[in-house]
Design an enzyme around this catalytic site. Structure first.
Site, PDB file in Angstrom:
ATOM      1  N   GLU A  16       0.840  -1.209   0.000  1.00 16.06           N
ATOM      2  CA  GLU A  16       0.000   0.000   0.000  1.00 16.06           C
ATOM      3  C   GLU A  16       0.871   1.252   0.000  1.00 16.06           C
ATOM      4  O   GLU A  16       2.087   1.192   0.149  1.00 16.06           O
ATOM      5  CB  GLU A  16      -0.914   0.033   1.237  1.00 16.06           C
ATOM      6  CG  GLU A  16      -2.287  -0.576   1.044  1.00 16.06           C
ATOM      7  CD  GLU A  16      -3.217   0.330   0.239  1.00 16.06           C
ATOM      8  OE1 GLU A  16      -2.741   1.349  -0.296  1.00 16.06           O
ATOM      9  OE2 GLU A  16      -4.407   0.000   0.130  1.00 16.06           O
ATOM     10  N   ARG A  99      -5.769   1.975  12.991  1.00 17.71           N
ATOM     11  CA  ARG A  99      -4.493   2.262  12.347  1.00 17.71           C
ATOM     12  C   ARG A  99      -4.731   3.216  11.200  1.00 17.71           C
ATOM     13  O   ARG A  99      -5.863   3.425  10.764  1.00 17.71           O
ATOM     14  CB  ARG A  99      -3.837   0.976  11.820  1.00 17.71           C
ATOM     15  CG  ARG A  99      -4.618   0.277  10.699  1.00 17.71           C
ATOM     16  CD  ARG A  99      -3.768  -0.774  10.025  1.00 17.71           C
ATOM     17  NE  ARG A  99      -4.463  -1.561   9.011  1.00 17.71           N
ATOM     18  CZ  ARG A  99      -4.643  -1.192   7.749  1.00 17.71           C
ATOM     19  NH1 ARG A  99      -4.224  -0.007   7.334  1.00 17.71           N
ATOM     20  NH2 ARG A  99      -5.254  -1.985   6.883  1.00 17.71           N
ATOM     21  N   ASN A 101      -4.438   4.377   7.220  1.00 15.04           N
ATOM     22  CA  ASN A 101      -4.544   3.685   5.939  1.00 15.04           C
ATOM     23  C   ASN A 101      -4.178   4.662   4.827  1.00 15.04           C
ATOM     24  O   ASN A 101      -3.074   5.163   4.782  1.00 15.04           O
ATOM     25  CB  ASN A 101      -5.938   3.087   5.747  1.00 15.04           C
ATOM     26  CG  ASN A 101      -5.989   2.037   4.643  1.00 15.04           C
ATOM     27  OD1 ASN A 101      -5.208   1.096   4.652  1.00 15.04           O
ATOM     28  ND2 ASN A 101      -6.889   2.195   3.682  1.00 15.04           N
ATOM     29  N   ASP A 119      -9.488  -4.451  12.423  1.00 11.16           N
ATOM     30  CA  ASP A 119     -10.301  -5.583  11.991  1.00 11.16           C
ATOM     31  C   ASP A 119     -11.371  -5.164  10.987  1.00 11.16           C
ATOM     32  O   ASP A 119     -12.279  -5.941  10.679  1.00 11.16           O
ATOM     33  CB  ASP A 119     -10.945  -6.278  13.186  1.00 11.16           C
ATOM     34  CG  ASP A 119     -11.925  -5.374  13.956  1.00 11.16           C
ATOM     35  OD1 ASP A 119     -12.101  -4.199  13.550  1.00 11.16           O
ATOM     36  OD2 ASP A 119     -12.509  -5.858  14.942  1.00 11.16           O
ATOM     37  N   ASN A 146     -10.087   5.198   1.551  1.00  7.82           N
ATOM     38  CA  ASN A 146      -9.285   4.970   0.355  1.00  7.82           C
ATOM     39  C   ASN A 146      -9.574   6.062  -0.664  1.00  7.82           C
ATOM     40  O   ASN A 146     -10.441   6.916  -0.447  1.00  7.82           O
ATOM     41  CB  ASN A 146      -9.560   3.585  -0.245  1.00  7.82           C
ATOM     42  CG  ASN A 146      -8.648   2.519   0.313  1.00  7.82           C
ATOM     43  OD1 ASN A 146      -7.433   2.691   0.332  1.00  7.82           O
ATOM     44  ND2 ASN A 146      -9.225   1.432   0.793  1.00  7.82           N
ATOM     45  N   ASP A 197     -10.229   0.946  -4.193  1.00 10.10           N
ATOM     46  CA  ASP A 197      -9.088   1.078  -3.285  1.00 10.10           C
ATOM     47  C   ASP A 197      -8.411   2.413  -3.573  1.00 10.10           C
ATOM     48  O   ASP A 197      -9.087   3.414  -3.807  1.00 10.10           O
ATOM     49  CB  ASP A 197      -8.153  -0.119  -3.423  1.00 10.10           C
ATOM     50  CG  ASP A 197      -7.416  -0.428  -2.125  1.00 10.10           C
ATOM     51  OD1 ASP A 197      -6.832   0.501  -1.534  1.00 10.10           O
ATOM     52  OD2 ASP A 197      -7.405  -1.595  -1.698  1.00 10.10           O
TER      53      ASP A 197
END
Length: 290
Positions: A16, A99, A101, A119, A146, A197
């Protein structure tokens, strides 16, 4: 037919966050779950892998000596020569379940940063605006952030995470990168196979989106019309970045995360990073302002 080749054969569980630095002619990207930062000089340098003490997901250039690295507990200054890290601004540091991204630098030099549950629990994340040490929460209730990217003039931002498989757009102040309008649907991709994404926007306003689970990159016109799709060697394409001396090619990360043994055997290129050898009018990432 478009030429797609392997740019780096180092396999990432969750590749990523690719970002190209034209000054050093280097692409940086992450294996988020593997806690790695990778780099390779374009076009045929050696892939160098750096261990991280946390899950990192995005990186941007500050100047010739420093980078800004987004991690699960905050925003860090990374010193390019030594790789040493110094915490600059905590970000959800008191929430161990989330977290960082997707993230990208606005033309003004501000940084939009998304967070999510580790999760992938629904609506546990947010999208933030960061500039010169100041941080503001822009959007709550984000599931998987995203497609954070911007038009060249800075007047439009794009993002996902509010609604499944929908890319939204919002008007922005070009001088600050702060939103000035309400979120509107740019592209509703439900039923298109896979999931939206990461994305980038080229100099002509075309948005290039990696299709997780769709084994492709989709290109959308400024009005949201699908222009073309380009197949990628891995099913879980994750994020594109413009690369090369004139930003005229596209690198794409991928992942094997979530694939069992049989699925990995059926998708042998999963986790590698690819080069789409198609001519595009790309743009280099702006430097982030501290």
């Amino acid at each position: 037919m478009e030429k797609v080749s392997v740019f780096s054969d180092v396999v990432c569980e969750l590749g990523e966050g690719p970002s190209y630095d034209p000054a050093s002619e280097t692409l940086f990207w992450f294996d988020i779950t593997g806690k790695k930062l990778l780099q390779k000089k374009f076009p045929d340098g050696r892939t160098v892998v750096h261990d991280l003490p946390f899950m990192g997901s995005a990186i941007a250039t500050v100047d010739a000596e420093r980078q800004l690295l987004v991690a699960e507990d905050g925003i860090y200054v990374r010193y390019a020569r030594t790789g040493s890290l110094a915490l600059h601004t905590p970000l959800e540091a008191d929430n161990a379940s989330t977290r960082s991204n997707d993230a990208r630098v606005h033309p003004s030099g501000s940084f939009w940063i998304g967070t999510m549950a580790k999760d992938e629990a629904p609506k546990a994340g947010a999208i933030y605006w960061f500039s010169r040490g100041e941080i503001r929460r822009l959007y709550d209730g984000i599931t998987v952030p995203n497609s954070i990217c911007f038009a060249a003039d800075g007047a439009t931002a794009y993002l996902t995470g509010k609604s499944a498989n929908v890319i939204h757009r919002v008007e922005c102040d070009p001088a600050t990168g702060l939103p000035t309008g309400e979120l509107k649907v740019f592209a509703d991709t439900k039923g298109a196979g896979g999931w939206v994404d990461g994305s980038v926007v080229d100099a002509e306003g075309v948005l290039w989106n990696a299709r997780w689970g769709g084994a492709r990159i989709d290109a959308y016109a400024p009005d949201g019309t699908l222009l073309r799709s380009i197949r990628t060697p891995a099913g879980q394409s994750s994020c594109p970045a413009f690369v090369g001396p004139d930003a005229s090619r596209i690198a794409v990360t991928s992942a094997w995360k979530g694939l069992d043994v049989a699925a990995r055997a059926a998708d042998p290129e999963a986790g590698k990073t690819f080069l789409l050898d198609i001519p595009v009018r790309g743009r280099f990432e702006p430097k982030v302002l501290l």
